[in-house]
Write an enzyme that holds these catalytic residues in place. Structure first.
Site, PDB file in Angstrom:
ATOM      1  N   CYS A  91      83.795  26.675  64.160  1.00  0.00           N
ATOM      2  CA  CYS A  91      83.457  27.765  63.240  1.00  0.00           C
ATOM      3  C   CYS A  91      84.693  28.508  62.757  1.00  0.00           C
ATOM      4  O   CYS A  91      84.589  29.383  61.893  1.00  0.00           O
ATOM      5  CB  CYS A  91      82.473  28.728  63.891  1.00  0.00           C
ATOM      6  SG  CYS A  91      80.990  27.900  64.464  1.00  0.00           S
TER       7      CYS A  91
ATOM      8  N   HIS B 274      82.522  35.132  60.039  1.00  0.00           N
ATOM      9  CA  HIS B 274      81.679  33.967  60.297  1.00  0.00           C
ATOM     10  C   HIS B 274      80.257  34.468  60.561  1.00  0.00           C
ATOM     11  O   HIS B 274      80.057  35.392  61.358  1.00  0.00           O
ATOM     12  CB  HIS B 274      82.243  33.207  61.498  1.00  0.00           C
ATOM     13  CG  HIS B 274      81.315  32.175  62.041  1.00  0.00           C
ATOM     14  ND1 HIS B 274      80.641  31.287  61.231  1.00  0.00           N
ATOM     15  CD2 HIS B 274      80.941  31.900  63.313  1.00  0.00           C
ATOM     16  CE1 HIS B 274      79.891  30.506  61.993  1.00  0.00           C
ATOM     17  NE2 HIS B 274      80.056  30.852  63.246  1.00  0.00           N
TER      18      HIS B 274
ATOM     19  N   ASN C  89      73.613  30.076  61.015  1.00  0.00           N
ATOM     20  CA  ASN C  89      75.027  29.816  61.300  1.00  0.00           C
ATOM     21  C   ASN C  89      75.362  28.405  60.804  1.00  0.00           C
ATOM     22  O   ASN C  89      74.922  27.417  61.390  1.00  0.00           O
ATOM     23  CB  ASN C  89      75.245  29.951  62.815  1.00  0.00           C
ATOM     24  CG  ASN C  89      76.657  29.611  63.251  1.00  0.00           C
ATOM     25  OD1 ASN C  89      77.436  29.023  62.490  1.00  0.00           O
ATOM     26  ND2 ASN C  89      76.983  29.974  64.478  1.00  0.00           N
TER      27      ASN C  89
END
Ligand code: UT7
Length: 326
Positions: free
Chosen positions: A120, A252, A282
């Site tokens: 990520c 993020h 996500n």
């Protein structure tokens, strides 16, 4: 090629794009699959729905290429202008790399293309990497892609993880500034801590297979809330800026509570903290560029706005970059 600091080339950020699969999976759909509720997922994460890949049309290569085409067009370029393609992904279509497939779909024949794996944090690490090739004078037009199809690696019986992730891709076009024009990448900071490597994994399990995603959610949450503000402060410091100078903060998109904690810690206006995870979940390396593109398309991010991005995740890895849009 060698360069002194004074001869470094400036970087501009001139186009964005994004793409997600058509298929939407809501929290209510998930409640039919595992022991969970819309109320639990929304209150603990901020996520209401996510887009899930549906076959080859939504491969990492196809999603990344769609996002890339939009970024190239938004920048007023064509595929033949691209010198370098960096694809940040942890869910490659091919263990040898997916960037070559993206290059082929785009028809970016002059470009060199490679994958970058940093979970990520991949988009932030990719942005810094792309910028170094421009700063040193090696390449002029770099297409940076963040694309992940984590739905392939989720255990759909595991309610602790399957509710979190979605699929998608985002793209950013970075370009060398004309002579003597300012450098719009103002500061960055990247960090890794392999001691936390076992907190978030998709492990090789032998005989050409991998385990599904495993995560210690509470530890990763604690790590993010503690470490993300530090790297944002460091990248701002190296740019001689303060958090209140920012027009936008794009974290993020992992958990709304993580964004809220960082907003509270800095005491900034929550409206400056970009959030779209309610719609996408996500999406790993894609989450920052999808959010960036949405805010650019909506006219919220304007030329000369100051933007800080911050990624965090498996590795452990985390990092931040501060730039001026345009
Ligand atoms: O992109 C990479 C970075 N990843 C992240 O940033 C993730 C960071 N972590 C998180 O976002 C949060 O830790 C989660 C959203 C993953 C979990 O939230 P939490 O508040 O830390 O929940 P928890 O793991 O402490 O679980 C609390 C309770 C447990 O039940 P008991 O033991 O208290 O009875 C879980 O079994 O909630 C239960 N639970 C669920 N209940 C309903 C866990 N998952 C679910 C679920 N639905 N989906």
């Amino acid at each position: 090629m060698t360069n002194t600091a004074s001869s470094l080339v400036g970087v501009r950020f001139i186009g964005s794009g994004s793409a997600v699969p058509d298929r939407v999976l809501s929290n209510y759909d998930l409640a039919q699959m595992v022991d969970t509720t819309d109320e639990w997922i929304a209150s603990r994460t901020g996520i209401k729905e996510r887009h899930i890949a549906d076959g080859e049309a939504d491969s990492v290569a196809n999603l990344a290429a769609k996002a890339g085409q939009k970024a190239i067009a938004a920048a007023g370029l064509t595929a033949s202008d691209i010198d370098l393609i960096i694809l940040a992904t942890s869910t490659s279509d091919d263990l040898f790399g997916t960037a070559g497939r993206v290059q082929k779909i785009l028809g970016a024949e002059r470009a060199v293309a490679f994958d970058l794996v940093a979970a990520c944090s991949g988009f932030v690490f990719g942005l810094v990497t792309a910028s170094q090739y421009i700063r040193s004078g090696v390449y002029k037009n770099v297409l940076l892609l963040g694309a992940d199809v984590l739905s392939r690696w989720v255990d759909w019986q595991d309610r602790r993880t399957c509710i979190l992730f979605g699929d998608g891709a985002g793209a950013l076009l970075l370009q060398a500034s004309p002579d003597h024009q300012p450098n719009n990448l103002l500061g960055f900071e990247m960090r890794s801590d392999g001691k936390g490597n076992d907190l978030l994994n998709i492990n090789y399990s032998g005989r050409s297979t991998f385990e599904p995603i495993s995560m210690n959610g509470q530890e990763v949450y604690r790590f993010a809330v503690r470490r993300v503000p530090e790297v944002i402060e460091k990248s701002l410091h190296s740019a001689n800026l303060e958090v209140h100078d920012l027009d936008w903060l794009i974290l993020h998109q992992a958990n709304q509570r993580i964004i809220d904690a960082v907003v509270n810690r800095f005491g900034i206006d929550p409206a400056k903290a970009v959030s779209n995870m309610g719609k996408y979940g996500n999406t790993s390396a894609a989450s920052i560029p999808i959010a960036l593109d949405e805010w650019v398309q909506a006219g919220k991010i304007q030329p000369n706005h100051l933007v800080a991005i911050a990624g965090f995740g498996a590795g452990l890895s985390w990092g931040s970059a501060v730039f001026r849009w345009g």
